[in-house]
Design a protein around this motif. Sequence first.
Motif, mmCIF file in Angstrom:
data_model
loop_
_atom_site.group_PDB
_atom_site.id
_atom_site.type_symbol
_atom_site.label_atom_id
_atom_site.label_comp_id
_atom_site.label_asym_id
_atom_site.label_seq_id
_atom_site.Cartn_x
_atom_site.Cartn_y
_atom_site.Cartn_z
ATOM 1 N N LEU A 1 49.148 171.767 23.464
ATOM 2 C CA LEU A 1 48.405 173.060 24.870
ATOM 3 C C LEU A 1 48.335 174.416 24.208
ATOM 4 N N ILE A 2 49.604 174.594 23.347
ATOM 5 C CA ILE A 2 49.578 176.219 22.672
ATOM 6 C C ILE A 2 48.038 176.205 21.656
ATOM 7 N N ILE A 3 48.522 174.715 20.571
ATOM 8 C CA ILE A 3 47.899 174.500 19.275
ATOM 9 C C ILE A 3 45.931 174.413 20.186
ATOM 10 N N ASN A 4 46.063 173.569 20.900
ATOM 11 C CA ASN A 4 44.625 173.274 21.473
ATOM 12 C C ASN A 4 43.707 175.045 22.254
ATOM 13 N N ILE A 5 44.800 175.730 22.532
ATOM 14 C CA ILE A 5 44.088 176.951 22.709
ATOM 15 C C ILE A 5 44.202 177.744 21.836
ATOM 16 N N LEU A 6 45.252 177.901 20.898
ATOM 17 C CA LEU A 6 45.060 178.480 19.440
ATOM 18 C C LEU A 6 43.612 178.399 18.720
ATOM 19 N N LEU A 7 42.874 176.803 18.739
ATOM 20 C CA LEU A 7 42.196 176.432 18.103
ATOM 21 C C LEU A 7 40.752 177.165 18.882
ATOM 22 N N TYR A 8 40.614 177.910 19.669
ATOM 23 C CA TYR A 8 40.288 178.809 19.997
ATOM 24 C C TYR A 8 39.978 180.283 19.017
ATOM 25 N N LEU A 9 41.152 180.589 18.632
ATOM 26 C CA LEU A 9 41.086 181.815 18.363
ATOM 27 C C LEU A 9 40.625 182.257 16.613
ATOM 28 N N PRO A 10 39.539 183.405 16.560
ATOM 29 C CA PRO A 10 39.785 183.129 15.022
ATOM 30 C C PRO A 10 40.791 183.764 14.000
ATOM 31 N N ILE A 11 40.958 182.979 13.186
ATOM 32 C CA ILE A 11 42.326 182.909 11.342
ATOM 33 C C ILE A 11 42.622 184.469 11.615
ATOM 34 N N SER A 12 42.417 185.140 12.160
ATOM 35 C CA SER A 12 43.196 186.715 12.479
ATOM 36 C C SER A 12 44.112 187.524 13.097
ATOM 37 N N ASN A 13 43.608 186.360 14.307
ATOM 38 C CA ASN A 13 43.805 186.592 15.491
ATOM 39 C C ASN A 13 45.572 185.630 15.226
ATOM 40 N N ILE A 14 45.048 184.087 14.589
ATOM 41 C CA ILE A 14 46.098 183.272 14.702
ATOM 42 C C ILE A 14 47.209 183.658 13.961
ATOM 43 N N ILE A 15 46.562 184.702 12.823
ATOM 44 C CA ILE A 15 48.079 185.115 12.348
ATOM 45 C C ILE A 15 48.998 185.634 12.829
ATOM 46 N N ASN A 16 48.529 186.706 13.433
ATOM 47 C CA ASN A 16 49.256 187.806 14.464
ATOM 48 C C ASN A 16 50.043 186.893 15.122
ATOM 49 N N VAL A 17 49.393 185.697 16.092
ATOM 50 C CA VAL A 17 50.578 185.315 17.305
ATOM 51 C C VAL A 17 51.633 184.525 16.168
ATOM 52 N N ALA A 18 51.387 183.964 15.005
ATOM 53 C CA ALA A 18 52.703 183.695 14.099
ATOM 54 C C ALA A 18 53.183 184.394 13.865
ATOM 55 N N LYS A 19 52.881 185.828 13.939
ATOM 56 C CA LYS A 19 53.787 186.712 14.388
ATOM 57 C C LYS A 19 55.145 187.443 15.208
ATOM 58 N N THR A 20 54.487 186.474 15.862
ATOM 59 C CA THR A 20 55.377 187.086 17.168
ATOM 60 C C THR A 20 56.658 186.303 17.491
ATOM 61 N N CYS A 21 57.244 185.582 16.942
ATOM 62 C CA CYS A 21 58.176 184.649 17.533
ATOM 63 C C CYS A 21 58.402 183.605 16.449
ATOM 64 N N ARG A 22 59.599 183.011 16.664
ATOM 65 C CA ARG A 22 60.004 182.085 15.949
ATOM 66 C C ARG A 22 60.088 180.924 15.779
ATOM 67 N N LYS A 23 59.639 181.019 16.942
ATOM 68 C CA LYS A 23 59.205 179.489 17.732
ATOM 69 C C LYS A 23 57.555 178.929 17.047
ATOM 70 N N LEU A 24 56.527 180.046 17.389
ATOM 71 C CA LEU A 24 55.259 180.439 17.236
ATOM 72 C C LEU A 24 54.955 180.194 15.584
ATOM 73 N N SER A 25 55.710 180.572 14.918
ATOM 74 C CA SER A 25 55.629 180.729 13.890
ATOM 75 C C SER A 25 55.769 179.360 13.076
ATOM 76 N N LEU A 26 56.774 178.825 13.964
ATOM 77 C CA LEU A 26 57.176 177.197 12.681
ATOM 78 C C LEU A 26 56.115 176.229 13.192
ATOM 79 N N LEU A 27 55.974 176.864 14.852
ATOM 80 C CA LEU A 27 54.435 175.697 15.194
ATOM 81 C C LEU A 27 53.278 175.708 14.585
#
Length: 289
Positions: free
Chosen positions: A187-213
């Motif tokens: 579900l996280i992946i499906n949500i993030l696929l609606y975001l532009p790449i710049s926002n996806i990169i910012n989300v990946a910086k928020t925590c280790r779990k999301l970075s690995l995902l």
Amino acid sequence: MNLALAESTQEKVPSVLEDILKRISSDEKSTNLKQTDIFLVLLIVLLSENGFFLVADNQADTIEPQCLQLIDNKHLSKWKISTGVYELSFVLGGFSDSLIKLMLCPLGISSLINVVISDISPEVYSVCFPVSRYVVDPEASTIPMMFNDLKHLSDTFKTRIITPLKSTLLNHYGYSSASLVGLPEELIINILLYLPISNIINVAKTCRKLSLLLNNECFWHKLFLRDISSTKVSLTDCQEYKTLYRDMYTWQENSRNRVRCRTGSFCDYLNVCEYYSFPTNNPMWNVMF
């Protein structure tokens, strides 16, 4: 608890907090309470407010939130090991099979808090607090006057420790939570696929779990199919989709930039140069200037 810790003032604090501190300070064996001891009590109350039960001796012997006033100097001494570090155990209500370890490490004027759910995840949730910001005067004439800015403590502790803990536990047992990291990975992946790449990169910086995902090649494969529409590259010929995405995305942006330079005004060109940080050795640099 008729009053949350975040609602405390210099006139009133939660009754359970006041009861614990009065009990400890009135003990005949008690010495002057240290800031770290009082800060530890604050953390216990905070965790209790959010549904965590303190484990007294073993996993079957928990101290219910309404019985926290039973905490005394004996407990404080037992939790403090020879190095000066406090070690406590908690369980979240309804998930008593998963033991949560909390360590409070004094570091001069600050204290480092490490929390881990050892049997579920190797991830350590950490936050460092300046203790004197919240416990301002251990010898104050009244207990409420000992404290300051407890709302900030409560909000920060919830954000950095409590929410990730609950999300990890709920996710492990198949429940979703209000936190993004508490949702199923699909579900996280499906949500993030609606975001532009710049926002996806910012989300990946928020925590280790999301970075690995978000480092998963399957995710970057989906991004590649979404964003790189016109390419002659065969997807079956390349497995490193993150690297391929970066290269092709850069190439596409540079192509669009060249089109803007050819068709736009002089001001448009300057804006594009500034945005993309064109080097001064670009052939167009001398022509335009």
